[in-house]
Write a protein that holds these residues in place. Structure first.
Motif, PDB file in Angstrom:
ATOM      1  N   LEU A  60       0.830  -1.202   0.000  1.00 34.39           N
ATOM      2  CA  LEU A  60       0.000   0.000   0.000  1.00 34.39           C
ATOM      3  C   LEU A  60       0.865   1.252   0.000  1.00 34.39           C
ATOM      4  O   LEU A  60       1.958   1.267   0.569  1.00 34.39           O
ATOM      5  CB  LEU A  60      -0.909   0.015   1.227  1.00 34.39           C
ATOM      6  CG  LEU A  60      -1.921  -1.129   1.362  1.00 34.39           C
ATOM      7  CD1 LEU A  60      -2.671  -1.000   2.684  1.00 34.39           C
ATOM      8  CD2 LEU A  60      -2.890  -1.124   0.200  1.00 34.39           C
ATOM      9  N   LEU A  64      -1.904   6.894   2.267  1.00 38.61           N
ATOM     10  CA  LEU A  64      -3.333   6.608   2.327  1.00 38.61           C
ATOM     11  C   LEU A  64      -3.948   7.226   3.583  1.00 38.61           C
ATOM     12  O   LEU A  64      -3.405   7.098   4.678  1.00 38.61           O
ATOM     13  CB  LEU A  64      -3.594   5.105   2.351  1.00 38.61           C
ATOM     14  CG  LEU A  64      -3.573   4.333   1.025  1.00 38.61           C
ATOM     15  CD1 LEU A  64      -3.967   2.883   1.270  1.00 38.61           C
ATOM     16  CD2 LEU A  64      -4.487   4.957  -0.005  1.00 38.61           C
ATOM     17  N   GLU A  68      -9.444   6.215   3.094  1.00 39.07           N
ATOM     18  CA  GLU A  68      -9.035   5.441   1.915  1.00 39.07           C
ATOM     19  C   GLU A  68      -8.587   4.039   2.312  1.00 39.07           C
ATOM     20  O   GLU A  68      -8.892   3.052   1.632  1.00 39.07           O
ATOM     21  CB  GLU A  68      -7.913   6.185   1.181  1.00 39.07           C
ATOM     22  CG  GLU A  68      -8.379   7.464   0.504  1.00 39.07           C
ATOM     23  CD  GLU A  68      -7.234   8.366   0.095  1.00 39.07           C
ATOM     24  OE1 GLU A  68      -7.460   9.272  -0.726  1.00 39.07           O
ATOM     25  OE2 GLU A  68      -6.101   8.184   0.617  1.00 39.07           O
ATOM     26  N   ARG A  69      -7.886   3.958   3.430  1.00 43.26           N
ATOM     27  CA  ARG A  69      -7.429   2.647   3.908  1.00 43.26           C
ATOM     28  C   ARG A  69      -8.628   1.746   4.245  1.00 43.26           C
ATOM     29  O   ARG A  69      -8.606   0.548   3.977  1.00 43.26           O
ATOM     30  CB  ARG A  69      -6.520   2.825   5.123  1.00 43.26           C
ATOM     31  CG  ARG A  69      -5.719   1.598   5.506  1.00 43.26           C
ATOM     32  CD  ARG A  69      -4.736   1.950   6.614  1.00 43.26           C
ATOM     33  NE  ARG A  69      -3.724   2.864   6.151  1.00 43.26           N
ATOM     34  CZ  ARG A  69      -2.587   2.497   5.592  1.00 43.26           C
ATOM     35  NH1 ARG A  69      -2.323   1.200   5.416  1.00 43.26           N
ATOM     36  NH2 ARG A  69      -1.698   3.393   5.208  1.00 43.26           N
ATOM     37  N   VAL A  72     -10.058   0.471   0.928  1.00 42.18           N
ATOM     38  CA  VAL A  72      -9.177  -0.551   0.352  1.00 42.18           C
ATOM     39  C   VAL A  72      -9.361  -1.882   1.073  1.00 42.18           C
ATOM     40  O   VAL A  72      -9.404  -2.944   0.454  1.00 42.18           O
ATOM     41  CB  VAL A  72      -7.703  -0.093   0.430  1.00 42.18           C
ATOM     42  CG1 VAL A  72      -6.757  -1.249   0.096  1.00 42.18           C
ATOM     43  CG2 VAL A  72      -7.474   1.068  -0.520  1.00 42.18           C
ATOM     44  N   LYS A  73      -9.493  -1.817   2.391  1.00 37.00           N
ATOM     45  CA  LYS A  73      -9.704  -3.043   3.162  1.00 37.00           C
ATOM     46  C   LYS A  73     -11.015  -3.709   2.782  1.00 37.00           C
ATOM     47  O   LYS A  73     -11.085  -4.946   2.656  1.00 37.00           O
ATOM     48  CB  LYS A  73      -9.686  -2.719   4.656  1.00 37.00           C
ATOM     49  CG  LYS A  73      -9.818  -3.948   5.545  1.00 37.00           C
ATOM     50  CD  LYS A  73      -9.722  -3.559   7.016  1.00 37.00           C
ATOM     51  CE  LYS A  73      -9.856  -4.799   7.903  1.00 37.00           C
ATOM     52  NZ  LYS A  73      -9.759  -4.446   9.349  1.00 37.00           N
ATOM     53  N   PHE A  77      -8.507  -6.312  -2.482  1.00 34.38           N
ATOM     54  CA  PHE A  77      -7.906  -6.559  -3.785  1.00 34.38           C
ATOM     55  C   PHE A  77      -7.347  -7.978  -3.899  1.00 34.38           C
ATOM     56  O   PHE A  77      -7.418  -8.602  -4.962  1.00 34.38           O
ATOM     57  CB  PHE A  77      -6.786  -5.542  -4.049  1.00 34.38           C
ATOM     58  CG  PHE A  77      -7.273  -4.197  -4.478  1.00 34.38           C
ATOM     59  CD1 PHE A  77      -7.500  -3.919  -5.814  1.00 34.38           C
ATOM     60  CD2 PHE A  77      -7.510  -3.195  -3.543  1.00 34.38           C
ATOM     61  CE1 PHE A  77      -7.948  -2.671  -6.218  1.00 34.38           C
ATOM     62  CE2 PHE A  77      -7.963  -1.946  -3.931  1.00 34.38           C
ATOM     63  CZ  PHE A  77      -8.189  -1.682  -5.270  1.00 34.38           C
ATOM     64  N   LEU A 137      -0.631  -1.441  -4.708  1.00 34.13           N
ATOM     65  CA  LEU A 137      -1.571  -0.368  -4.972  1.00 34.13           C
ATOM     66  C   LEU A 137      -0.768   0.932  -4.977  1.00 34.13           C
ATOM     67  O   LEU A 137      -0.506   1.525  -3.930  1.00 34.13           O
ATOM     68  CB  LEU A 137      -2.667  -0.346  -3.904  1.00 34.13           C
ATOM     69  CG  LEU A 137      -3.860   0.579  -4.152  1.00 34.13           C
ATOM     70  CD1 LEU A 137      -4.560   0.232  -5.452  1.00 34.13           C
ATOM     71  CD2 LEU A 137      -4.824   0.517  -2.988  1.00 34.13           C
ATOM     72  N   PHE A 140      -4.265   5.312  -4.706  1.00 33.13           N
ATOM     73  CA  PHE A 140      -5.699   5.176  -4.455  1.00 33.13           C
ATOM     74  C   PHE A 140      -6.176   6.473  -3.815  1.00 33.13           C
ATOM     75  O   PHE A 140      -6.027   6.694  -2.617  1.00 33.13           O
ATOM     76  CB  PHE A 140      -5.997   3.985  -3.537  1.00 33.13           C
ATOM     77  CG  PHE A 140      -7.455   3.661  -3.453  1.00 33.13           C
ATOM     78  CD1 PHE A 140      -8.074   2.896  -4.445  1.00 33.13           C
ATOM     79  CD2 PHE A 140      -8.228   4.121  -2.397  1.00 33.13           C
ATOM     80  CE1 PHE A 140      -9.417   2.609  -4.384  1.00 33.13           C
ATOM     81  CE2 PHE A 140      -9.576   3.834  -2.325  1.00 33.13           C
ATOM     82  CZ  PHE A 140     -10.178   3.073  -3.315  1.00 33.13           C
ATOM     83  N   ALA A 164      -7.293   5.099  -9.162  1.00 32.40           N
ATOM     84  CA  ALA A 164      -6.536   3.948  -8.655  1.00 32.40           C
ATOM     85  C   ALA A 164      -5.496   3.531  -9.680  1.00 32.40           C
ATOM     86  O   ALA A 164      -5.705   3.661 -10.896  1.00 32.40           O
ATOM     87  CB  ALA A 164      -7.473   2.779  -8.349  1.00 32.40           C
ATOM     88  N   ARG A 211     -16.099  -1.012  -5.522  1.00 33.62           N
ATOM     89  CA  ARG A 211     -15.584  -2.384  -5.515  1.00 33.62           C
ATOM     90  C   ARG A 211     -15.776  -3.058  -6.875  1.00 33.62           C
ATOM     91  O   ARG A 211     -14.930  -3.820  -7.325  1.00 33.62           O
ATOM     92  CB  ARG A 211     -16.265  -3.202  -4.416  1.00 33.62           C
ATOM     93  CG  ARG A 211     -15.559  -4.524  -4.140  1.00 33.62           C
ATOM     94  CD  ARG A 211     -16.137  -5.250  -2.939  1.00 33.62           C
ATOM     95  NE  ARG A 211     -15.242  -6.299  -2.485  1.00 33.62           N
ATOM     96  CZ  ARG A 211     -15.202  -7.518  -2.998  1.00 33.62           C
ATOM     97  NH1 ARG A 211     -16.003  -7.844  -3.993  1.00 33.62           N
ATOM     98  NH2 ARG A 211     -14.347  -8.415  -2.537  1.00 33.62           N
ATOM     99  N   ALA A 214     -13.082  -1.800  -9.063  1.00 32.40           N
ATOM    100  CA  ALA A 214     -11.812  -2.426  -8.674  1.00 32.40           C
ATOM    101  C   ALA A 214     -11.750  -3.858  -9.181  1.00 32.40           C
ATOM    102  O   ALA A 214     -10.692  -4.322  -9.640  1.00 32.40           O
ATOM    103  CB  ALA A 214     -11.656  -2.388  -7.155  1.00 32.40           C
TER     104      ALA A 214
END
Length: 322
Positions: A60, A64, A68-69, A72-73, A77, A137, A140, A164, A211, A214
């Motif tokens: 990562l 971030l 944003e974190r 992403v969680k 991904f 990543l 992002f 992204a 998502r 992504a």
């Protein structure tokens, strides 16, 4: 007699305690073995006949934000990549998301050496691994812009955007790069109405859409991976039948649907001299009408059979999950 009974009772308690101790030790040993093995257990539709690919932890960017974190969680991904590669039926995917790819390759070198006596995770997982995937990543960025609405007090048009960038590398056991792909995506989402309180909270919106975007990004990379490493290939064309190099041993069944593409070709970059791969054109959809251990016979549902020749690439159509 009381003394004899007391000695017998003491002996009985000693035997029971010993038995309990043995059970506890045995249970602990089993749990430790499971903990060692589970990181290398692949999904149920993986096959023992396909190359092993180990996915390392997601890298990562350091900048971030907490928001944003969190997104992403929730996107996950690595899970998206696992699913995409397993759906391709070209790899058995082994998850090792707690370590970097360099650390995993080092563990494999230790496992392959004569000094490696550990029969748990290194032996069961790394010894059979052929490829190692690292996904970074690189970028992002999430932005929410609030524009005051005319004639309405404390009401805003909220507009969200996401940018992204993914970098995916695949190494072989010697640490040589076998695949490299960098993909970018930028999306502006439909505006929504917000009040002053929600603007201050700045809640996460459009998560399902983010998502989905992504997932599309990851699937595009996974398709490029399977096209260059261990692709499903047409071995022969006999009358109206295509014979491919996958079968029951690779998890295929009569319900598996596939898409057929013309052979890709390599071209030399006119300036740099680098070799680039141009994917073949889409030919049509196919279904399996005869299945064997290591090969399958296909029939085209649409498309021109004359466009198919040995070396054509076949991809599995992902089943929709309701």
């Amino acid at each position: 007699m009381y003394v004899v009974f007391r000695k017998t009772a003491s002996l009985f308690h000693a035997v029971v305690n010993q038995a309990v101790s043995y059970f506890v030790y045995a249970f602990a040993a089993v749990m430790l073995l499971l903990v060692a093995v589970l990181p290398f257990v692949s999904a149920a539709n993986a096959s023992d006949n396909t190359p092993r690919l180990v996915i390392s932890k997601l890298e990562l960017p350091a900048n971030l934000s907490a928001r944003e974190r969190s997104v992403v969680k929730q996107i996950d991904f690595m899970q998206l990549m696992r699913e995409a590669l397993l759906d391709s039926r070209t790899f058995t995917v082994l998850a090792r998301e707690d370590k970097t790819v360099q650390a995993i390759i080092h563990e494999k070198s230790v496992a392959d050496s004569t000094l490696a006596l550990d029969a748990s995770n290194t032996t069961l997982g790394l010894k059979v691994a052929e490829y190692f995937l690292q996904m970074s990543l690189v970028r992002f960025d999430m932005h929410s812009h609030y524009e005051p609405m005319e004639l309405l007090t404390d009401k805003y048009d909220r507009r969200d955007s996401v940018k992204a960038e993914l970098l995916v590398l695949i190494y072989d056991a010697a640490g040589q790069i076998k695949f490299e792909e960098r993909v970018k995506h930028s999306q502006n989402y439909d505006p929504v109405e917000a009040d002053k309180e929600s603007m201050q909270r700045n809640d996460i919106r459009h998560l399902s859409a983010i998502r989905k975007d992504a997932a599309g990004l990851v699937v595009a990379v996974a398709s490029a991976i399977t096209a260059r490493i261990n692709p499903i290939v047409v071995l022969d064309v006999q009358n109206d039948t295509l014979i491919i190099d996958r079968g029951k041993n690779n998890g295929f069944d009569e319900k598996t649907r596939l898409k057929v593409y013309a052979k890709s070709k390599q071209v030399e970059h006119p300036i740099t001299g680098d070799m680039r791969v141009i994917p073949g054109a889409y030919i049509g959809e196919a279904k399996i009408h005869a299945l064997h251990e290591d090969v399958a016979e296909l029939s085209l549902i649409d498309g021109a059979l004359t466009d198919v020749e040995p070396g054509a690439i076949v991809r599995v159509i992902k089943e929709s999950k309701l």
